[in-house]
Design a protein around this motif. Structure first.
Motif, PDB file in Angstrom:
ATOM      1  N   UNK A   1       4.798  11.836  -3.850  1.00  0.00           N
ATOM      2  CA  UNK A   1       4.777  10.637  -3.441  1.00  0.00           C
ATOM      3  C   UNK A   1       5.166   9.663  -4.145  1.00  0.00           C
ATOM      4  N   UNK A   2       4.864   9.715  -5.448  1.00  0.00           N
ATOM      5  CA  UNK A   2       5.709   9.090  -6.468  1.00  0.00           C
ATOM      6  C   UNK A   2       6.987   9.044  -6.443  1.00  0.00           C
TER       7      UNK A   2
ATOM      8  N   UNK B   1      -4.446  16.374  -2.092  1.00  0.00           N
ATOM      9  CA  UNK B   1      -4.085  15.045  -2.196  1.00  0.00           C
ATOM     10  C   UNK B   1      -3.589  14.772  -3.461  1.00  0.00           C
TER      11      UNK B   1
ATOM     12  N   UNK C   1       0.058  16.346  -4.156  1.00  0.00           N
ATOM     13  CA  UNK C   1       1.054  15.380  -3.469  1.00  0.00           C
ATOM     14  C   UNK C   1       1.507  14.164  -4.359  1.00  0.00           C
ATOM     15  N   UNK C   2       0.643  14.081  -5.474  1.00  0.00           N
ATOM     16  CA  UNK C   2       0.973  12.801  -6.088  1.00  0.00           C
ATOM     17  C   UNK C   2       2.362  12.568  -6.748  1.00  0.00           C
TER      18      UNK C   2
ATOM     19  N   UNK D   1       7.070  10.880   1.622  1.00  0.00           N
ATOM     20  CA  UNK D   1       6.095  10.225   2.447  1.00  0.00           C
ATOM     21  C   UNK D   1       5.318  11.547   3.417  1.00  0.00           C
TER      22      UNK D   1
ATOM     23  N   UNK E   1       8.251   5.615  -6.038  1.00  0.00           N
ATOM     24  CA  UNK E   1       7.761   5.693  -4.446  1.00  0.00           C
ATOM     25  C   UNK E   1       8.512   4.717  -3.857  1.00  0.00           C
ATOM     26  N   UNK E   2       8.441   4.685  -2.572  1.00  0.00           N
ATOM     27  CA  UNK E   2       9.073   3.665  -1.798  1.00  0.00           C
ATOM     28  C   UNK E   2       8.252   2.346  -1.956  1.00  0.00           C
ATOM     29  N   UNK E   3       8.997   1.315  -2.110  1.00  0.00           N
ATOM     30  CA  UNK E   3       8.659  -0.252  -1.999  1.00  0.00           C
ATOM     31  C   UNK E   3       8.304  -0.556  -3.806  1.00  0.00           C
TER      32      UNK E   3
ATOM     33  N   UNK F   1      -6.648   1.439  -7.093  1.00  0.00           N
ATOM     34  CA  UNK F   1      -6.356   2.902  -6.475  1.00  0.00           C
ATOM     35  C   UNK F   1      -7.413   2.920  -5.444  1.00  0.00           C
ATOM     36  N   UNK F   2      -7.149   3.340  -4.193  1.00  0.00           N
ATOM     37  CA  UNK F   2      -7.969   3.817  -3.491  1.00  0.00           C
ATOM     38  C   UNK F   2      -8.561   5.477  -3.793  1.00  0.00           C
TER      39      UNK F   2
ATOM     40  N   UNK G   1       0.848  -1.142  -0.218  1.00  0.00           N
ATOM     41  CA  UNK G   1       0.038   0.294  -0.091  1.00  0.00           C
ATOM     42  C   UNK G   1       1.003   1.133   0.071  1.00  0.00           C
ATOM     43  N   UNK G   2       0.676   1.914  -0.998  1.00  0.00           N
ATOM     44  CA  UNK G   2       1.761   3.206  -1.016  1.00  0.00           C
ATOM     45  C   UNK G   2       0.996   4.447  -0.696  1.00  0.00           C
TER      46      UNK G   2
ATOM     47  N   UNK H   1       0.633   7.208  -2.288  1.00  0.00           N
ATOM     48  CA  UNK H   1      -0.172   7.587  -3.208  1.00  0.00           C
ATOM     49  C   UNK H   1      -1.326   6.920  -3.334  1.00  0.00           C
ATOM     50  N   UNK H   2      -1.824   6.293  -2.389  1.00  0.00           N
ATOM     51  CA  UNK H   2      -3.122   5.813  -2.570  1.00  0.00           C
ATOM     52  C   UNK H   2      -3.122   4.331  -3.527  1.00  0.00           C
ATOM     53  N   UNK H   3      -2.157   4.065  -3.799  1.00  0.00           N
ATOM     54  CA  UNK H   3      -1.927   2.952  -4.976  1.00  0.00           C
ATOM     55  C   UNK H   3      -1.863   1.731  -3.747  1.00  0.00           C
TER      56      UNK H   3
END
Lengths: 622, 557
Positions: free
Chosen positions: B545-546, B538, B541-542, B550, B43-45, A511-512, A477-478, A480-482
């Motif tokens: 965050x990408x 929101x 911030x995309x 955080x 983004x992380x992960x 996507x949330x 769960x990222x 950016x809501x992905x």
């Protein structure tokens, strides 16, 4: 347990022998320990009766073979002097020898056993052991072996079948042997997952049934099959293209779930669509084992479906044969009794279970007039021979009940083969049976094993600990809501959860978004449950932005409440509206809306009207 | 092939490839796909790559076979690769090199296609056909020099990308070298990634290089990459930037870090319209016209000198007229520099086709880890509105709601609290609405810079901030771009331009320059709770965050 009438129809040996003809008495003479010479019936009776007591009787008993002794033991200790062939054969697996029979009855040669069972003189009552003989034999005839249900540690392994066909090319009959692999289905965990999946499917409005027959539509069966774990018992792969002469098997599990849900009251029918009832909504979040138990109990009483209707090859069920069909609850209760005698965790073959039921005289009849039912052709295929202790009707009914409902609910694990590979010996005795690939799609049921869930649902245990449904799936769960799938592919239930609460943006990414989440919440899905699911499935916990997303959504789901229906009242001017809204008599029943309007909740309307009159106004009926 | 947990790639049917950075084979996978997949998000992960036609053609141009690409994907795939992806790779890979642009000594610019069938197809194509000139042979067309850019665009859209081997004109020579010690006496050398970016762009002078975009975070030294490129090309250079402040910064940097002197650098602006071997201009001056029916009178600048290189700073801001003129400048080397190649108008594709493909990109967090940019902590603070304000918000037409929320008066209290918390730091307060900024400036006693502040005043105030005479500034959107205030380490964003991701990233960029001490930066964004500002925030911030940032969300009550 008394298995036959408690009242014996025969008291003494003499009485019984008096109903035997002279010819038959003469044939008994050679069987006696001491030779007798008599010709008159009275002499014959007296001579034979003399030897059917005391040491001679014991000697005669000792002369019986093992199985014949078992017949005597059953009569002396269990059946009050009677012999019931069905239960006896079911228990001992063979018939006792009553002698030899020729083409004509005068050529028949009785065995020793016939000395122990004599006619009663009452038509249709068969042979009985006289009471005096029973009392005497009780002194030395040991108790018969107790009735026991055969169990196995392991399910039956594969077996071989022989396919016979005619090779037209080479003009010769061919017999080909092949291995049939036994399939296992461990149902306990599947049922719990499937329950959630099918409830969610209903909640998504994707379950449609016929409003007349309550049977699911084809689209529903397909949708159900796509969400249940491990698909149906038989899949499309079983319909091999080169075996197109075989009858199609059809669906089992998807149909079972649709019917189970309808019978349980967890769903209500709106038009042709099933919707979750309040109980159904609760079941979405309740522990599955309790819901499964409810489904089981409700199914035992339901009349929405006679399982026999699922056997397409038994015809006449909706015509004349319908009147002769017995109540389904009674049939089910007999099978349930048998299931209750099954030990948890041990395999029991279907044949053994059936023998056990018959041997213990726990039988039922599917139809009082089996001749009104038929196979293939109504002129030739009538099931006259399907009466008695247990016939193909009872077999097919029991198999359907166990396979389609008991197993689907997770009460028993099952071992099965494709129905066309199952032995069909009995079916071939019926006209038209040879033309069928199988009598029912349930014919392949070979064995079952009572699960802990089954014991819980049957009331054998009071507590049940469900096997933990581990979430293998790893989602990332990222912030950016992905949500990205990085572990095992999603289970059907998990896919449904994701589809309900999120938008899938590509193969492995969801996507949330607030609108989707709020819609899901409005449809009765629990956001908290989804958050928990994500937290458990997520390898690293939820980022702060995602947690905040859930908090925002949860707040928004409770910020606007549905308070029911109301009536909108328009006042002539805003002063009047203010007056009514503030008058102590009416203000409890209305709210000011804008300048000139009042809102009166429907449940307060009558009281509002009364109070309004007291204020000096009236509200004409709209 | 089934699920392979150790593998790192998740290949999707939309031709995106996700890389699970925690997978055991992540590093191997990253190396395997780097030649033909373009990093889109990091983004992380999970990092996202795109198998774009351009990235595949670039790999093909570098000699990589499609089968090797498919094998690289399959070997590292966590789940079975969708059939369609392999097929599309095959299809796209095969199309590379079917059309080639070459400079012919006698015939001039020529488009050469692989066979007559394609030649016929292109000649009949709605967009491509009109741009084709005389047909010399079955497979060769003359191309007007002015159509070079448009033709490449059209061929790209038609799915037959042209391999442009026509090369570039040679501009007037300019002797330029990078100093080892700056004028101010500091030692200077390029960082490895800056040198790599410049090399990838120039490609040792090969026709395959020479045009493209370098994407680097704010504060990572894009200007240095520009200067390094100039040093490699050694020709007259036109540098286009977003504003006058940036022009001055370029001048300062060029003088400080290269061998150029004042005489070499000219400024083509509203104040002065001079040209020189290195000319600095703004997009505004190029697109200036007194009336909308007039021609753009300053676009002639592109032809005033024989430029060997045109640098487009903040290339994501490139205005439409400059796009058009750029289409005719395909014979000149073109370098785009940006931190965020996102355009809210969706014209990223035009940047690729007219300036050139993305040549170099590096995740922001990678540079942060290496200490080349400051470590930023992003916090969104949600502030409730006063009750009457909330009511005004509720009653306002939807279009006005955003502004009401943005100007939430309680933000001022929060700004004050943050200033107390961050006392001793160098603070920028940045916002969209002048009235709000004025209130804040009055409250906190910081100088305010808006669009109406004269350039001279701006330079003075910025200078004061750099010197440490003032500890904070209040900036309108003029502070969004190209503002070099290295010591600023706290930024408070009180309002913004709706959901602009690019603005959010650019604003964060103001505080990312490496610090003398600490190397930490705080980025606060103030948002009114229970308003549409939350949604816009929101979206804003995309991008970040990408890039792996955080946001912590603090909710005030």
């Amino acid at each position: 347990m008394a298995r036959t009438s408690d009242i014996s129809l025969l008291t003494t040996v003499d009485e019984g022998l008096s109903f035997v003809t002279v010819d038959q008495l003469k044939k008994l003479l050679p069987l006696l320990p001491k030779s007798v010479k008599a010709t008159r019936k009275a002499d014959l009776v007296a001579a034979i009766a003399t030897q059917l007591t005391g040491k001679s009787l014991k000697k005669l008993w000792q002369g019986l073979d093992e199985i014949q002794q078992a017949v005597v033991a059953e009569a002396v200790h269990v059946t009050n002097g009677t012999y019931a062939a069905g239960p006896f054969i079911a228990k001992y697996g063979q018939k006792p020898s009553w002698g030899t029979y020729g083409s004509y009855s005068y050529r028949a040669e009785p065995s020793l056993l016939q000395l122990f069972f004599l006619p009663t003189g009452t038509y249709g009552s068969g042979l009985h052991m006289p009471i005096t003989m029973q009392l005497e034999l009780q002194a030395y005839v040991p108790e018969p072996k107790p009735l026991a249900l055969n169990t196995l540690e392991h399910p039956p392994s594969g077996f071989k079948v022989v396919d016979n066909y005619y090779d037209y090319k080479n003009r010769r009959p061919v017999s080909q042997e092949r291995d049939v692999e036994v399939r296992l289905c461990e149902t306990e965990r599947l049922a719990q997952q499937d329950l959630q999946a099918v409830l969610r499917l209903v909640n998504l409005g994707k379950v449609s049934v016929s409003d007349k027959t309550l049977m699911p539509t084809k689209a529903t069966l397909k949708a159900m099959a796509s969400v249940i774990q491990g698909e149906d018992y038989y899949t499309e792969a079983d319909a091999e293209p080169d075996l197109d002469y075989l009858d199609p098997i059809g669906t089992i599990k998807p149909l079972a779930w649709t019917m189970l849900l309808q019978a349980s009251g967890l769903t209500i029918l709106e038009g042709k669509k099933l919707k979750l009832s309040k109980a159904g909504q609760k079941a979405l979040t309740a522990s599955p084992e309790k819901t499964l138990k409810t489904l089981w109990k409700k199914w035992l009483k339901t009349t929405i479906l006679d399982e026999l209707r699922r056997v397409d090859n038994i015809k006449g069920q909706t015509g004349k044969g319908k009147r002769g069909l017995t109540a389904v609850a009674g049939r089910r209760s007999v099978i349930v009794q048998g299931l209750m005698d099954c030990p948890v965790g041990k395999w029991v073959t279907y044949d053994d279970l059936q023998d056990y039921l018959v041997a213990s005289s726990q039988t039922f009849e599917v139809s009082r007039y089996p001749e009104h039912l038929y196979i293939s052709d109504s002129n030739y295929g009538r099931l006259y021979d399907a009466g008695g202790y247990w016939s193909i009707l009872e077999t097919v009914y029991t198999r359907c009940f166990l396979f389609e409902y008991v197993a689907t609910l997770g009460l028993v694990d099952i071992a099965y083969v494709p129905p066309s590979d199952a032995p069909q010996d009995e079916l071939s005795n019926f006209w038209g049976g040879d033309d069928l690939s199988f009598l029912s799609r349930y014919d392949g049921l070979l064995a079952l094993r009572l699960t802990p869930l089954g014991a819980f649902c049957l009331g054998l245990t009071t507590d049940y600990t469900a096997p933990e449904l581990t979430t293998d799936t790893t989602l990332r769960v990222l912030p950016n809501l992905d949500i990205v799938l990085t572990g095992q592919p999603l289970q059907p239930t998990e896919s449904m959860i994701m589809d309900t609460f999120t938008q899938q943006t590509s193969d492995a990414v969801w996507k949330l978004d607030r609108e989707t989440a709020l819609k899901a919440a409005a449809d009765g899905h629990s956001l908290t449950e989804f958050q928990t699911f994500l937290t458990e499935a997520s390898a690293d916990g939820l980022p702060n932005t995602v947690q905040q997303f859930f908090e925002d959504c949860l707040e928004r789901t409770t910020s606007v409440q549905d308070r029911g229906l109301a009536r909108l009242i328009e006042c002539k001017d805003k002063t009047l509206a203010a007056l009514i809204a503030n008058d102590s008599r009416t203000k409890k029943f209305c709210y000011l809306a804008g300048d000139c309007h009042l809102v009166v909740p429907t449940e307060k309307e009558t009281r509002f009207r009364t109070a309004l009159r007291k204020v000096g106004y009236t509200l004409p009926l709209g | 092939m089934s699920y392979s947990p150790d593998n790192a790639l998740i290949i999707q049917s939309d031709r995106t490839v996700l890389l699970d950075v925690h997978a055991a084979n992540a590093e191997q996978a990253q190396v395997a796909i780097a030649p033909f997949a373009e990093l889109v998000k990091s983004p992380e992960h999970i990092h996202t790559y795109q198998l774009s036609p351009l990235s595949i053609w670039n790999a093909r141009a570098a000699g990589m076979a499609v089968t090797d690409m498919v094998a690289a994907l399959e070997e590292n795939a966590k789940y079975p690769m969708p059939e369609s992806v392999a097929q599309e790779l095959e299809t796209m890979g095969q199309r590379y090199g079917l059309a080639v642009l070459r400079q012919h000594r006698e015939q001039g610019l020529v488009l050469m296609v692989v066979d007559e069938a394609l030649a016929e197809q292109l000649q009949r194509h709605e967009q491509v056909g009109p741009l084709l000139g005389e047909r010399f042979s079955g497979i060769e067309f003359a191309i007007a020099l002015a159509h070079r850019g448009s033709l490449k665009q059209a061929l790209l859209a038609a799915g037959y990308p042209a391999e442009d081997l026509a090369g570039y004109v040679t501009g007037d020579a300019l002797t330029l070298s990078l100093r080892e010690k700056t004028l101010s006496g500091q030692p200077f050398s390029l960082r490895s990634y800056q040198q790599k970016a410049a090399d990838l762009f120039y490609q040792s002078g090969h026709a395959k290089g020479g045009s493209g975009v370098i994407v680097l975070p704010c504060g990572a030294g894009k200007t240095m990459v520009g200067m390094a490129t100039m040093a490699e090309i050694q020709q007259h250079t036109l540098i286009l930037t977003s504003n006058l402040t940036s022009v001055r910064q370029w001048r300062r940097e060029l003088l400080d870090k290269t061998s150029l002197t004042e005489d070499h650098i000219a400024e083509y602006s509203g104040d002065r319209k001079a040209t020189g071997p290195v000319t600095l201009a703004t997009y505004q001056i190029l697109t200036y016209r007194a009336h909308k029916d007039e021609e753009f009178r300053h676009l002639g600048l592109f032809d005033q000198q024989d430029w060997g290189l045109i640098i487009y700073d903040e290339v994501h801001l490139l205005p439409a007229p400059v796009f058009r003129i750029t289409a005719t400048l395909q014979a000149r080397r073109r370098l785009g520099l940006t931190a965020t190649l996102i355009r809210e108008d969706g014209h990223e594709g035009d940047v690729f086709s007219l300036i050139g493909p993305k040549r170099y990109d590096v995740p922001w967090r990678d540079l942060e880890t290496q200490g080349f940019i400051a470590t930023a902590h992003c916090t969104e603070i949600r502030i409730p509105q006063p009750e009457d304000w909330q009511m005004d918000y509720a009653m306002a037409p939807r279009r006005q709601q955003f502004r009401i929320a943005a100007e939430n008066p309680r933000k001022l209290e929060v700004v004050k609290t943050l200033l107390e918390k961050e006392a001793g730091h160098r603070i920028l307060i940045i916002g969209e609405y002048i009235s709000q900024l004025k209130s804040i400036a009055a409250l906190v006693d910081f100088p305010l810079i808006t669009g109406t502040t004269s350039q001279a005043d701006r330079e003075k105030i910025y200078g004061a901030f750099r010197q440490g005479d003032v500890s904070g500034l209040v900036l309108s959107r003029v502070g969004n771009f190209a503002l070099d205030l290295p010591d600023a380490d706290v930024l408070i964003q009180v309002s913004g331009k709706y959901g602009s991701r690019q603005e959010e990233a650019q604003r964060l960029g103001r505080i990312l320059r490496p610090k003398q001490t600490g190397n930490n930066a705080q980025f606060y964004t103030l948002v009114s709770s229970r308003t549409c500002e939350e949604d816009f925030a929101q979206h804003r911030q995309l991008f970040l965050t990408e890039q792996g940032y955080r946001y912590q969300i603090e909710v005030l009550t």
